[in-house]
Design a protein around this motif. Sequence first.
Motif, PDB file in Angstrom:
ATOM      1  N   LYS A 220       0.837  -1.187   0.000  1.00 20.70           N
ATOM      2  CA  LYS A 220       0.000   0.000   0.000  1.00 20.70           C
ATOM      3  C   LYS A 220       0.874   1.240   0.000  1.00 20.70           C
ATOM      4  O   LYS A 220       1.820   1.346   0.776  1.00 20.70           O
ATOM      5  CB  LYS A 220      -0.924   0.009   1.218  1.00 20.70           C
ATOM      6  N   VAL A 221       0.576   2.184  -0.877  1.00 16.47           N
ATOM      7  CA  VAL A 221       1.394   3.383  -1.030  1.00 16.47           C
ATOM      8  C   VAL A 221       1.070   4.361   0.093  1.00 16.47           C
ATOM      9  O   VAL A 221      -0.080   4.775   0.271  1.00 16.47           O
ATOM     10  CB  VAL A 221       1.150   4.040  -2.401  1.00 16.47           C
ATOM     11  N   ARG A 222       2.097   4.701   0.856  1.00 13.31           N
ATOM     12  CA  ARG A 222       2.002   5.718   1.904  1.00 13.31           C
ATOM     13  C   ARG A 222       3.175   6.680   1.740  1.00 13.31           C
ATOM     14  O   ARG A 222       3.870   6.649   0.722  1.00 13.31           O
ATOM     15  CB  ARG A 222       2.022   5.068   3.294  1.00 13.31           C
ATOM     16  N   ASP A 223       3.392   7.522   2.741  1.00 13.83           N
ATOM     17  CA  ASP A 223       4.560   8.391   2.705  1.00 13.83           C
ATOM     18  C   ASP A 223       5.806   7.586   3.024  1.00 13.83           C
ATOM     19  O   ASP A 223       5.755   6.554   3.683  1.00 13.83           O
ATOM     20  CB  ASP A 223       4.394   9.534   3.721  1.00 13.83           C
ATOM     21  N   GLY A 224       6.954   8.067   2.547  1.00 19.01           N
ATOM     22  CA  GLY A 224       8.207   7.403   2.856  1.00 19.01           C
ATOM     23  C   GLY A 224       8.654   6.471   1.745  1.00 19.01           C
ATOM     24  O   GLY A 224       8.590   6.799   0.548  1.00 19.01           O
ATOM     25  N   ILE A 225       9.080   5.269   2.113  1.00 18.66           N
ATOM     26  CA  ILE A 225       9.679   4.346   1.159  1.00 18.66           C
ATOM     27  C   ILE A 225       8.684   3.883   0.102  1.00 18.66           C
ATOM     28  O   ILE A 225       9.042   3.708  -1.071  1.00 18.66           O
ATOM     29  CB  ILE A 225      10.290   3.133   1.919  1.00 18.66           C
ATOM     30  N   THR A 226       7.426   3.668   0.474  1.00 22.65           N
ATOM     31  CA  THR A 226       6.451   3.180  -0.505  1.00 22.65           C
ATOM     32  C   THR A 226       6.171   4.215  -1.589  1.00 22.65           C
ATOM     33  O   THR A 226       5.948   3.856  -2.746  1.00 22.65           O
ATOM     34  CB  THR A 226       5.153   2.792   0.209  1.00 22.65           C
ATOM     35  N   ARG A 227       6.183   5.498  -1.239  1.00 21.06           N
ATOM     36  CA  ARG A 227       5.980   6.530  -2.265  1.00 21.06           C
ATOM     37  C   ARG A 227       7.183   6.627  -3.194  1.00 21.06           C
ATOM     38  O   ARG A 227       7.036   6.946  -4.373  1.00 21.06           O
ATOM     39  CB  ARG A 227       5.694   7.865  -1.575  1.00 21.06           C
ATOM     40  N   ARG A 228       8.375   6.360  -2.669  1.00 21.40           N
ATOM     41  CA  ARG A 228       9.562   6.343  -3.532  1.00 21.40           C
ATOM     42  C   ARG A 228       9.526   5.146  -4.474  1.00 21.40           C
ATOM     43  O   ARG A 228       9.940   5.249  -5.626  1.00 21.40           O
ATOM     44  CB  ARG A 228      10.819   6.295  -2.664  1.00 21.40           C
ATOM     45  N   LEU A 229       9.018   4.010  -3.983  1.00 24.38           N
ATOM     46  CA  LEU A 229       8.948   2.839  -4.852  1.00 24.38           C
ATOM     47  C   LEU A 229       7.933   3.019  -5.966  1.00 24.38           C
ATOM     48  O   LEU A 229       8.066   2.392  -7.030  1.00 24.38           O
ATOM     49  CB  LEU A 229       8.567   1.609  -4.017  1.00 24.38           C
ATOM     50  N   ALA A 230       6.911   3.844  -5.767  1.00 27.64           N
ATOM     51  CA  ALA A 230       5.862   4.013  -6.778  1.00 27.64           C
ATOM     52  C   ALA A 230       6.384   4.650  -8.057  1.00 27.64           C
ATOM     53  O   ALA A 230       5.751   4.514  -9.114  1.00 27.64           O
ATOM     54  CB  ALA A 230       4.710   4.838  -6.205  1.00 27.64           C
ATOM     55  N   VAL A 231       7.532   5.327  -7.999  1.00 23.82           N
ATOM     56  CA  VAL A 231       8.086   5.981  -9.194  1.00 23.82           C
ATOM     57  C   VAL A 231       9.252   5.191  -9.777  1.00 23.82           C
ATOM     58  O   VAL A 231       9.893   5.671 -10.717  1.00 23.82           O
ATOM     59  CB  VAL A 231       8.528   7.418  -8.850  1.00 23.82           C
ATOM     60  N   GLU A 232       9.541   4.015  -9.220  1.00 20.71           N
ATOM     61  CA  GLU A 232      10.623   3.182  -9.732  1.00 20.71           C
ATOM     62  C   GLU A 232      10.063   2.000 -10.522  1.00 20.71           C
ATOM     63  O   GLU A 232       8.916   1.593 -10.329  1.00 20.71           O
ATOM     64  CB  GLU A 232      11.485   2.654  -8.569  1.00 20.71           C
ATOM     65  N   GLU A 233      10.877   1.453 -11.413  1.00 17.27           N
ATOM     66  CA  GLU A 233      10.499   0.262 -12.176  1.00 17.27           C
ATOM     67  C   GLU A 233      11.213  -0.978 -11.666  1.00 17.27           C
ATOM     68  O   GLU A 233      10.641  -2.069 -11.668  1.00 17.27           O
ATOM     69  CB  GLU A 233      10.808   0.469 -13.660  1.00 17.27           C
TER      70      GLU A 233
END
Length: 559
Positions: free
Chosen positions: A379-392
């Motif tokens: 689940k996208v939240r602040d922090g590491i998960t938001r950074r992963l959302a823009v990576e492939e």
Amino acid sequence: MGNVQSLGTLDQPVLLHSSRVRTCNKALSPEECDWAGEWWRNWYRADWAYAQAIVYFACAAIAVFTLLHLLQRLRQSRRGGKIADFSGYRSLVALARGLSGRQYRWRGFYSSTSGSIALVVALVIFCAALTLGPRPYYWPRTSVSFAYGKSPPLATRTGWMALACLPFLVLLASKANPITLLTGVSHEKLQVFHRWVSWIMFVLGLVHTFPFIVLAIGEGVMEMRWTMSRQYWTGVLCIIPQAVLMVLSLGPIRNRYYETFKTFHFILAAVFFVTLFLHCDFRLTSWDYFIALGSIYGASLIYRWARATFQNGLSHRARIHVLDPSLLRLEIPTSLQWSPGQHYFFRFLLGEGDLHRFSSHPFTVASVPEDGKMELIVKVRDGITRRLAVEEEVRVLLDGPYGGLQGNLEAFDHVLLVAGGSGGSFILSIFRHLLALKDSSFKSVTVVYSTRSTGPSQSFSRPSPEPSRTLNLPIHISPPPPSIYTSISPAPTPPLPPSRPPRPPRRTRPPLPRPVVLPSLPTSLNQLPKKGLWRWRCADRRGWPTMRGRRSPKCRWGL
């Protein structure tokens, strides 16, 4: 003590344990000396009387849960199943699980399980009994100041009890710890005890601190003690970071600023341990508890590092797929083995200078080892998960596996799995594991999964490999949020009962007529009508026309 002690030095010569040779002040009589040397009042044996009592209580609790874990393992085995299958055993186990697993809700918050609460309450009562039971709390006044000693009995006992909590505090926070090995309780479930032991230790530390302040002010030596005694300085430097830690660990603050809390948690804990080490100054067996702390934490770090490096490897890469703006799916090709419901700690190496390289994050594996890959639903939240959302794709280090199920689901006839959102990772791995079983006794599996998008639900619509099993997937979507009900059984499972029809609208009372405005009386005889429209007109308190008699105060004669 004639000179000011240095804050960073210890008493010389430095020893592992201080002396236990007890001497009495000459101002005390032999009877008073013997009274002060009894078991619960003897300062030179306070570590044995109070600190070891806490250790014995904790070890006894661990032994009880270890025995229960062994009985559960014995019952799940083929030979032990016949031994444990006596009359009343299953009912007793079901009753114990029902009582110990109950949770309570208060204003939208759920409490810990009743079993955890009972264990914490027992520890609180035990500590309160050791604190308030023995007397006196302060030494009696004599003709000579501090004839019995400079440490009040109340402060002595609470200080040793707080110090005895220290190794168990670190033990309950470690991911790889012997408590999990003995009791089968995973480290994430031990966190509730870690938090409560922290609060108990903090309260004991406060009770240890204030008697010294009260005694020093009462004797008029507070300024001298504060200036010349290292124990006062190190005690204050110890209690301040501990207080900040307790404030930051409060649920709303910890959940809202978790990354900040995690960083300050390690920094403040290190400051707390160092100042507490200097404060104890090898009094009696105080340093033994620091040796136990270092041994436990060091062994846990070495074990985790060796497993992450040599067993899991350093060459894993994660491919990231965006299911919707709030949900990600990560795929990591691997040949590692894990059990259903287990999780790993993932360290994502996003780039040079990124602070997330120094922190690891737990995620449950949603796939099974037979798939040849790890699948994560994040689940996208602040922090590491938001950074992963823009990576492939990103390189990742794995630490685990941890947790998992304690019981054996294949031993049950019917299995019900319930989850929502990113929690589907946990039940998805169990679901796929049950599908892959060839020889099992279960008859049906029902999955209730709620999500905001239909993407994750496709993971549950996988055909069964067994031809003898039929797959029935009735999907019910009702926005918002959609609900997916999945059922696997030898025969088609009847659909879930429809929801209760909405209640009919309440019958409303018809609006009341507007009140009649009574005309005023004529002011002259010329205004009177010649034929009678004159009558008694009555109204109630609200002005509505009524049928009251002439004598009512609301009635008047008029048109």
